[in-house]
Design a protein around this motif. Structure first.
Motif, mmCIF file in Angstrom:
data_model
loop_
_atom_site.group_PDB
_atom_site.id
_atom_site.type_symbol
_atom_site.label_atom_id
_atom_site.label_comp_id
_atom_site.label_asym_id
_atom_site.label_seq_id
_atom_site.Cartn_x
_atom_site.Cartn_y
_atom_site.Cartn_z
ATOM 1 N N SER A 1 0.842 -1.199 0.000
ATOM 2 C CA SER A 1 0.000 0.000 0.000
ATOM 3 C C SER A 1 0.881 1.255 0.000
ATOM 4 O O SER A 1 2.028 1.223 0.447
ATOM 5 N N THR A 2 0.311 2.337 -0.489
ATOM 6 C CA THR A 2 1.048 3.603 -0.567
ATOM 7 C C THR A 2 1.362 4.159 0.816
ATOM 8 O O THR A 2 2.486 4.578 1.093
ATOM 9 N N ASN A 3 0.362 4.167 1.715
ATOM 10 C CA ASN A 3 0.526 4.803 3.025
ATOM 11 C C ASN A 3 0.811 3.827 4.159
ATOM 12 O O ASN A 3 0.928 4.237 5.303
ATOM 13 N N GLY A 4 0.913 2.543 3.857
ATOM 14 C CA GLY A 4 1.317 1.571 4.860
ATOM 15 C C GLY A 4 0.190 1.053 5.737
ATOM 16 O O GLY A 4 -0.890 1.620 5.811
ATOM 17 N N THR A 5 0.514 -0.057 6.406
ATOM 18 C CA THR A 5 -0.385 -0.683 7.373
ATOM 19 C C THR A 5 0.363 -0.742 8.693
ATOM 20 O O THR A 5 1.534 -1.116 8.730
ATOM 21 N N PHE A 6 -0.311 -0.366 9.766
ATOM 22 C CA PHE A 6 0.318 -0.282 11.080
ATOM 23 C C PHE A 6 -0.414 -1.182 12.066
ATOM 24 O O PHE A 6 -1.648 -1.222 12.085
ATOM 25 N N VAL A 7 0.338 -1.909 12.892
ATOM 26 C CA VAL A 7 -0.236 -2.719 13.962
ATOM 27 C C VAL A 7 0.387 -2.254 15.263
ATOM 28 O O VAL A 7 1.614 -2.243 15.396
ATOM 29 N N ASN A 8 -0.452 -1.817 16.184
ATOM 30 C CA ASN A 8 -0.005 -1.311 17.497
ATOM 31 C C ASN A 8 1.084 -0.244 17.331
ATOM 32 O O ASN A 8 2.064 -0.207 18.067
ATOM 33 N N GLN B 1 -2.701 -11.042 17.025
ATOM 34 C CA GLN B 1 -3.002 -11.542 18.355
ATOM 35 C C GLN B 1 -4.193 -10.761 18.899
ATOM 36 O O GLN B 1 -4.474 -9.645 18.470
ATOM 37 N N HIS B 2 -4.892 -11.378 19.856
ATOM 38 C CA HIS B 2 -6.096 -10.787 20.447
ATOM 39 C C HIS B 2 -5.855 -9.331 20.859
ATOM 40 O O HIS B 2 -4.870 -9.022 21.516
ATOM 41 N N GLN B 3 -6.738 -8.463 20.420
ATOM 42 C CA GLN B 3 -6.772 -7.017 20.707
ATOM 43 C C GLN B 3 -5.684 -6.217 19.999
ATOM 44 O O GLN B 3 -5.453 -5.057 20.354
ATOM 45 N N ASP B 4 -5.023 -6.788 18.981
ATOM 46 C CA ASP B 4 -4.121 -5.979 18.152
ATOM 47 C C ASP B 4 -4.940 -4.871 17.495
ATOM 48 O O ASP B 4 -6.094 -5.082 17.103
ATOM 49 N N VAL B 5 -4.333 -3.686 17.376
ATOM 50 C CA VAL B 5 -5.006 -2.552 16.722
ATOM 51 C C VAL B 5 -4.299 -2.275 15.402
ATOM 52 O O VAL B 5 -3.115 -1.968 15.357
ATOM 53 N N ILE B 6 -5.073 -2.416 14.309
ATOM 54 C CA ILE B 6 -4.570 -2.198 12.956
ATOM 55 C C ILE B 6 -5.010 -0.817 12.522
ATOM 56 O O ILE B 6 -6.155 -0.424 12.727
ATOM 57 N N GLU C 1 -9.394 2.433 12.123
ATOM 58 C CA GLU C 1 -8.792 1.637 13.185
ATOM 59 C C GLU C 1 -9.560 0.325 13.224
ATOM 60 O O GLU C 1 -10.785 0.315 13.311
ATOM 61 N N LEU C 2 -8.841 -0.789 13.113
ATOM 62 C CA LEU C 2 -9.460 -2.109 13.110
ATOM 63 C C LEU C 2 -8.910 -2.890 14.293
ATOM 64 O O LEU C 2 -7.695 -3.096 14.388
ATOM 65 N N GLN C 3 -9.791 -3.285 15.194
ATOM 66 C CA GLN C 3 -9.339 -4.074 16.339
ATOM 67 C C GLN C 3 -9.601 -5.547 16.053
ATOM 68 O O GLN C 3 -10.711 -5.933 15.680
ATOM 69 N N PHE C 4 -8.542 -6.361 16.213
ATOM 70 C CA PHE C 4 -8.643 -7.800 15.977
ATOM 71 C C PHE C 4 -9.071 -8.469 17.275
ATOM 72 O O PHE C 4 -8.437 -8.305 18.310
ATOM 73 N N ILE C 5 -10.170 -9.227 17.206
ATOM 74 C CA ILE C 5 -10.665 -9.957 18.371
ATOM 75 C C ILE C 5 -10.584 -11.451 18.047
ATOM 76 O O ILE C 5 -11.258 -11.929 17.141
ATOM 77 N N ALA C 6 -9.730 -12.159 18.774
ATOM 78 C CA ALA C 6 -9.573 -13.595 18.555
ATOM 79 C C ALA C 6 -10.729 -14.328 19.221
ATOM 80 O O ALA C 6 -11.235 -13.902 20.256
#
Length: 192
Positions: free
Chosen positions: A61-68, A78-83, A89-94
């Motif tokens: 992607s042009t502007n990147g993807t960020f996790v935490n 992993q559970h509650q990672d924030v993308i 803002e996308l929160q991953f819930i395992a």
């Protein structure tokens, strides 16, 4: 089943179950998850889920993807990672949050020895743990009171246990240090 909680400017916009093996994210309407914002690339990223594990990959992607807060290329979620993708803002819930070691002692684990997941450990705390990919090779590790067994349950080509092909549907007892090879991935069985 794991899910994503998608927010923009602090407001939850949608919740998406990760029900497919590969889910694409981006601005273009053909994506599984459409994030409408000019700073989101047409094909921004993808989440691949194999059994209980989900991996996030940035698709250049042009502007990147960020996790935490850290820019990633590929990331084991992993559970509650924030993308973060642009203003989203996308929160991953395992779904299967594994119990803490204090609540249930880990008796054995699988350590991945090669490939993109090398160094990862999988605690064998459940009565049975399924490893592999449907349509390729699948084994099930059963936890017994005093020992563990491995059984080849699916796939035409037999996985290897210490270099020897496993018989289909026959449980083999595992010993500390045994190496299981599944579709080219080598995993060591270790008693804690």
């Amino acid at each position: 089943m794991a899910k994503l909680i998608i927010s923009r400017n602090g407001q939850v916009e949608q919740q998406i179950q990760l029900s497919k093996e590969r889910i694409t994210l981006g601005r273009h309407p053909r994506n599984d998850i459409v994030l409408s914002h000019p700073a989101v690339s047409g094909e921004h990223g993808a989440i691949v889920t194999i059994l209980d594990d989900s991996f996030l990959e940035d698709l250049h992607s042009t502007n990147g993807t960020f996790v935490n807060g850290h820019r990633i290329g590929k990331h084991f979620l992993q559970h509650q990672d924030v993308i973060r993708m642009a203003k989203f803002e996308l929160q991953f819930i395992a779904d299967g949050i594994r119990p803490l070691a204090a609540a249930q002692p880990v008796l054995a684990e699988i350590s991945i020895l090669n490939g993109s997941n090398a160094g990862k450990h999988v605690a064998l705390t459940k009565p049975q743990t399924t490893l592999g990919r449907a349509g390729a090779q699948v084994v099930v590790i059963h936890r017994h009171p005093d020992f563990y067994t491995v059984t080849h349950t699916a796939g035409e080509v037999a996985p290897l246990l210490n270099g020897t092909p496993l018989d289909a549907q026959t449980a083999e007892r595992l010993s500390h240090g045994d190496v299981i090879e599944l579709s080219g991935t080598q995993m060591a069985f270790r008693i804690a």
